[in-house]
Write an enzyme that holds these catalytic residues in place. Structure first.
Site, PDB file in Angstrom:
ATOM      1  N   GLY A  60       1.625   2.439  11.079  1.00 11.87           N
ATOM      2  CA  GLY A  60       2.890   3.413  10.937  1.00 11.87           C
ATOM      3  C   GLY A  60       3.453   3.751  12.399  1.00 11.87           C
ATOM      4  N   HIS A  69      -9.906   1.433   4.366  1.00  9.62           N
ATOM      5  CA  HIS A  69      -8.653   1.672   5.169  1.00  9.62           C
ATOM      6  C   HIS A  69      -8.794   2.763   6.237  1.00  9.62           C
ATOM      7  CE1 HIS A  69      -4.310   2.911   6.307  1.00  9.62           C
ATOM      8  NE2 HIS A  69      -4.290   1.644   5.555  1.00  9.62           N
ATOM      9  N   LYS A 128       0.225   4.185  -0.405  1.00 10.02           N
ATOM     10  CA  LYS A 128      -0.464   5.355  -0.084  1.00 10.02           C
ATOM     11  C   LYS A 128      -0.316   6.559  -1.220  1.00 10.02           C
ATOM     12  CE  LYS A 128      -0.099   3.460   4.392  1.00 10.02           C
ATOM     13  NZ  LYS A 128      -0.496   3.588   5.835  1.00 10.02           N
ATOM     14  N   GLU A 171      -7.202   5.183   7.425  1.00  8.16           N
ATOM     15  CA  GLU A 171      -7.018   6.460   6.878  1.00  8.16           C
ATOM     16  C   GLU A 171      -8.160   7.003   6.357  1.00  8.16           C
ATOM     17  OE1 GLU A 171      -3.260   5.804   4.830  1.00  8.16           O
ATOM     18  OE2 GLU A 171      -2.414   5.392   6.922  1.00  8.16           O
ATOM     19  N   SER A 217       2.615  -1.867  10.533  1.00  6.04           N
ATOM     20  CA  SER A 217       4.020  -1.846  10.772  1.00  6.04           C
ATOM     21  C   SER A 217       4.903  -3.340  10.812  1.00  6.04           C
ATOM     22  CB  SER A 217       4.410  -1.424  12.487  1.00  6.04           C
ATOM     23  OG  SER A 217       3.767  -0.135  12.647  1.00  6.04           O
ATOM     24  N   GLU A 274      -6.140  -4.691  10.312  1.00  8.74           N
ATOM     25  CA  GLU A 274      -5.052  -3.547  10.504  1.00  8.74           C
ATOM     26  C   GLU A 274      -5.647  -2.751  11.740  1.00  8.74           C
ATOM     27  OE1 GLU A 274      -2.808  -2.547   6.827  1.00  8.74           O
ATOM     28  OE2 GLU A 274      -4.622  -1.261   6.910  1.00  8.74           O
ATOM     29  N   ASN A 328       0.965  -1.123  -0.127  1.00  8.50           N
ATOM     30  CA  ASN A 328      -0.136   0.176   0.173  1.00  8.50           C
ATOM     31  C   ASN A 328       0.909   1.270   0.102  1.00  8.50           C
ATOM     32  OD1 ASN A 328      -1.725   1.855   0.396  1.00  8.50           O
ATOM     33  ND2 ASN A 328      -2.352   1.329   2.543  1.00  8.50           N
TER      34      ASN A 328
END
Ligand code: PGA
Length: 249
Positions: free
Chosen positions: A170, A92, A10, A94, A211, A164, A8
């Site tokens: 991250g 996702h 991003k 985000e 991560s 996730e 991914n």
């Protein structure tokens, strides 16, 4: 089911960088694992073209919940398919956090994706606050229920679910294997209630994301229920992405 590793990217790679990655990954051999890269919309076509004679597939990072119309800025499932995408990342964290995606909207994206015979990579996971409040299981069940509402999931519908935890994305923090197994169990049960456990076991690939790096992937691969990873940071370089994939053997 074959294991699967998804990159991914991003909003982190230019068109030139995306194509360069595609040309390089093509030369790398990773047996027994499906590889998928998710570039930005603007690079989808060129990356799919660059990967034409390879087994690496391409995913869109998002898709519209409607088929066509006056939706400025949106991109439909037919459009991403037209430029070579085979998978679509949906929900996702985000997008859930920054674009307020939830409930019906996510189910619509799933529906559009499946209608075009693309494979959804549905992301689910709890935030740090939800985890602290002991709400992880309830959150996962609700996310699965909402995302699959009204969908005609049957034994031939391929689906990828990426667990996730938001706090792991991250952050350098990786889920504990016991917690991961618990989350897997909760997700499996939610899908079993919606379709069947046989469906989950035969058509749903369960990925972990958050991560994942070359230093922590081995013990995660060792878990029999983990069928792969959705990788952000460590997927930006061919070397780490391919190394993580190769570690599955
Ligand atoms: P990360 O991102 O690997 O950088 O934590 C994962 C993701 O957001 O899918």
């Amino acid at each position: 089911m074959k294991r699967l590793v998804v990159a991914n990217w991003k909003m982190k790679k230019s068109l030139a960088q995306s194509v360069a990655f595609a040309k390089e990954i093509k030369k790398v051999s990773v047996r027994g694992v499906d590889l998928v890269v998710a570039p930005s919309f603007t690079a989808l076509e060129r990356v799919s073209d660059a990967l034409k004679k390879s087994t690496v597939r391409v995913a869109a990072q998002d898709v519209s919940g409607v088929a066509k119309g006056s939706f400025t800025g949106d991109v439909s499932a037919a459009m991403v398919k037209e430029v070579g995408a085979k998978y679509v990342i949906i929900g996702h964290s985000e997008r859930r956090a920054l674009h307020h995606e939830q409930g019906r909207n996510i189910a619509n994206k799933m529906q559009q994706t499946l209608a075009k015979k693309l494979i959804p990579i549905l992301c689910v996971g709890e935030t740090a606050a939800e985890k602290a409040a002991g709400r992880r299981d309830a959150v996962l069940v609700q996310q699965i229920k909402q995302a699959t509402a009204g969908l005609d999931l049957h034994e031939k519908t391929k689906l990828v679910i990426a667990y996730e935890p938001v706090w792991a994305i991250g952050s350098g923090d990786v889920v504990d294997p016991y917690d991961l197994e618990d989350a897997w169990r909760v997700i499996r049960r939610a899908i079993a209630l919606r379709v069947s456990s046989k469906y989950f076991d035969t058509q749903v690939r369960f990925l972990y994301g958050g991560s994942v790096t070359i230093t922590n992937a081995a013990p995660l691969w060792a878990l029999s229920f983990v069928q792969g990873f959705l990788i952000g940071g460590a997927s930006l370089k061919v070397k780490s992405f391919a190394t993580i994939a190769r570690m599955s053997q």
